[in-house]
Design a protein around this motif. Structure first.
Motif, mmCIF file in Angstrom:
data_model
loop_
_atom_site.group_PDB
_atom_site.id
_atom_site.type_symbol
_atom_site.label_atom_id
_atom_site.label_comp_id
_atom_site.label_asym_id
_atom_site.label_seq_id
_atom_site.Cartn_x
_atom_site.Cartn_y
_atom_site.Cartn_z
ATOM 1 N N HIS A 251 0.827 -1.209 0.000
ATOM 2 C CA HIS A 251 0.000 0.000 0.000
ATOM 3 C C HIS A 251 0.861 1.258 0.000
ATOM 4 O O HIS A 251 0.500 2.265 -0.622
ATOM 5 N N GLN B 150 2.033 1.786 -3.534
ATOM 6 C CA GLN B 150 0.923 2.334 -4.314
ATOM 7 C C GLN B 150 0.665 3.799 -3.954
ATOM 8 O O GLN B 150 0.332 4.609 -4.824
ATOM 9 N N CYS C 183 -7.255 6.303 -7.323
ATOM 10 C CA CYS C 183 -6.828 5.413 -6.235
ATOM 11 C C CYS C 183 -8.047 5.082 -5.381
ATOM 12 O O CYS C 183 -8.560 5.945 -4.657
ATOM 13 N N SER D 284 3.143 5.963 -5.781
ATOM 14 C CA SER D 284 2.777 6.122 -7.189
ATOM 15 C C SER D 284 1.643 7.137 -7.343
ATOM 16 O O SER D 284 1.679 8.004 -8.232
ATOM 17 N N THR E 292 -4.720 2.023 0.765
ATOM 18 C CA THR E 292 -3.787 2.931 0.099
ATOM 19 C C THR E 292 -4.183 4.375 0.353
ATOM 20 O O THR E 292 -3.326 5.244 0.541
#
Length: 573
Positions: free
Chosen positions: A327, A330, A357, A333, A362
């Motif tokens: 997580h 992610q 998202c 990103s 996350t």
């Protein structure tokens, strides 16, 4: 209770014949090999690689003695092979022992820690909590608590490594410690984030106001690593026995009334024995004997439902840790896509880029990362992430993932960590406009330091004149301070440094003699400003301006011997 020493050729079982809480095992555990340990060590590599040296917190117990043995063996082997270890591995290792001085066993633990370090040809230093004069917080020895000992241990270990050529301290926490940590946090109300246990590598951080010593900026460049988190305790014992290592079993580890961790350790042992010796047990809830143990069992069932053994619990916590890391990756990103240029110490987010998202975990990781980045609370403290309360992160998630644009959803909002949020828009030239966006404009949120409470803004004014004078007298080349837990401000100290005011040149010593140098906040972003005040006048030594070609950025301006930078990273570590 006296300490228990396992000497060369003596098994852990024999050494702990008086220790009632050893986890049951039916298969002889395998020792940890250097090759296996190397893989675990690589997973703990700090960002940017290792420095030349690493220190080990060596208590003299089996876990830390095993860690020191494995680490010294691997580094010695690589040195013998003349392997290129620059950045990939540390080159040297140091041993640090802290004598708490609160029980008879401490002297024996100190002796064993020193002897084993000598055996491994590892430089060793010992430190003690100075009870005989005055403790770090002035507390008398008979009023100490486990929390105080933890803070004293952290402070003294940091001061010890700060004197060594290293910025990394290795702890010997193992997989069983992870299980105990997870159960302890779950029983206190934590969710998955807390239940995932300790991280294999993390920054030391700035410290908290209650700490006995705060490293501030230096703590941001110091790392804590735990290479043994995926290795069970019994395999560390097997490694000690296979290599004839001497260690001391701390008797306080088996006193359930001393700490909650000890109580959990004792309950896990009794539970493990019950599960392995009584297969007919159907009601696992019959094992707890009091309300505290029922809380432990509730936490265990939350972590791994059913007749879960210690092996199952280790796997469950390890899985949670790996999920958390996923997580976090992610989150990195998503932030790379959603973060727009903004003034230092702030964060500007595009809601459109965040909407992609959708994973709740996350989203929570993003919320906590943002709070920690912008907050004026010490980095790595619980206060910087809203005290890890679910309500704090969820309130921010609800704000950032809401594109409805209702007046209520666009209200100015203060989240956990003392971070203030406001919806803004951008002008044609890219300039930030402090107004609500029009329907055709993208929705952007600006996060910044929340204003201090009424009447508390002067807490951000600091007169550093005396500290600069003292630094000059000591011959320091540079004075550095941490401002508002957010900025590093450095002043190069040289009698030849000067400032020109109204055709008059003032040297730094003259400035300190005729006036005072103040660090204070400026404008709504509370960015630091360094000024020289004297006789009702002042001149700016460090400030900022807004360049016309980059309207959303700020550049520092002032004399060349005063500098500042924002010290908090947005990274996962």
């Amino acid at each position: 209770m006296t300490s228990i020493v396992a000497r060369r050729g003596q098994s852990y079982l024999a050494a702990t014949r008086r220790a009632p809480y050893r986890h049951a095992s039916t298969i002889a555990p395998a020792p940890v090999t250097p090759a296996e340990f190397t893989e675990h060590l690589l997973r703990c590599t700090p960002p940017g690689g290792w420095r030349d040296s690493i220190a080990v917190a060596n208590s003299g117990g089996p876990d830390s003695v095993c860690l020191l043995f494995l680490l010294s063996s691997v580094l010695r082997e690589r040195k013998a092979k003349q392997s290129d270890t620059a950045g990939t591995f540390p080159v040297t290792v140091h041993s640090i022992h802290l004598n708490h001085g609160v029980q008879a066993a401490n002297a024996q633990m100190e002796s064993v820690a020193a002897s084993q370090a000598k055996r491994f040809h590892v430089p060793h230093i010992k430190i003690s909590i100075p009870w005989t004069t005055q403790s770090q917080s002035g507390k008398p020895k008979d009023q100490i608590t486990e929390e105080y000992l933890r803070r004293a241990r952290t402070a003294l270990l940091y001061m010890a490594i700060s004197k060594l050529p290293t910025r990394c301290l290795a702890y010997a926490h193992h997989a069983d410690d992870q299980v105990e940590t997870s159960i302890m946090r779950l029983s206190c109300g934590s969710k998955d984030w807390g239940a995932s246990g300790m991280r294999p590598v993390r920054r030391w951080g700035m410290g908290e106001s209650k700490d006995l010593y705060r490293p501030h900026l230096r703590g941001m460049q110091t790392w804590i690593v735990r290479p043994l988190l995926d290795i069970p305790k019994d395999r560390l014992i097997a490694t000690c026995e296979a290599n004839g290592l001497e260690y001391v079993v701390d008797p306080t580890n088996f006193q359930p009334d001393m700490t909650i961790r000890n109580a959990i350790r004792g309950y896990l042992h009794r539970r493990e024995v019950a599960l392995q010796t009584s297969p007919a047990i159907n009601d696992i809830l019959s094992i707890p004997q009091n309300w505290k143990e029922r809380g432990f069992e509730d936490a265990i069932q939350n972590l791994c439902p059913g007749r879960s053994t210690l092996t199952h619990l280790r796997s469950a916590v390890s899985h949670l840790g790996k999920q958390l890391e996923l997580h976090e990756v992610q989150a990195t990103s998503a932030l790379n896509r959603a973060v727009l240029p903004s003034p230092p110490s702030t964060i500007l987010l595009s809601v459109d880029k965040l909407l992609g998202c959708t994973e709740p975990q996350t989203q929570t990781a993003i919320a906590r990362r943002i709070m920690r980045y912008v907050s004026p609370q010490p980095w790595a403290s619980l206060a910087a992430i809203g005290h890890a309360r679910v309500a704090s992160s969820q309130a921010l998630v609800s704000l950032l993932w809401d594109n409805s644009r209702t007046l209520h959803s666009l209200r100015t909002f203060t989240s956990g960590g003392c971070v203030m949020w406001q919806a803004i828009s951008l002008g044609r030239d890219g300039e930030i406009k402090y107004r609500l966006p029009e329907p055709h404009e993208p929705l952007l949120w600006l996060g910044q330091r929340a204003p201090p409470p009424a009447g508390k803004v002067y807490n951000l004014h600091f007169n550093v004149t005396e500290r600069l004078q003292a630094a000059l007298q000591r011959g320091q080349p540079k004075f550095t301070c941490c401002y508002d837990n957010r900025f590093s401000i450095s002043i190069h100290l040289d009698a030849r440094q000067y400032v020109k005011v109204k055709n008059m040149v003032w040297s730094l010593p003259e400035m300190l003699e005729k006036g005072k140098i103040i660090i204070r906040p400026k404008a709504t972003l509370y960015l630091p400003e360094v000024v020289w005040e004297r006789n009702g006048e002042e001149d700016c030594l460090l400030g900022y301006y807004r360049p016309t070609k980059k309207p959303r950025s700020l550049q520092w301006t002032g004399v060349p011997w005063v500098a500042a930078y924002f010290a908090r990273p947005l990274s996962m570590l």
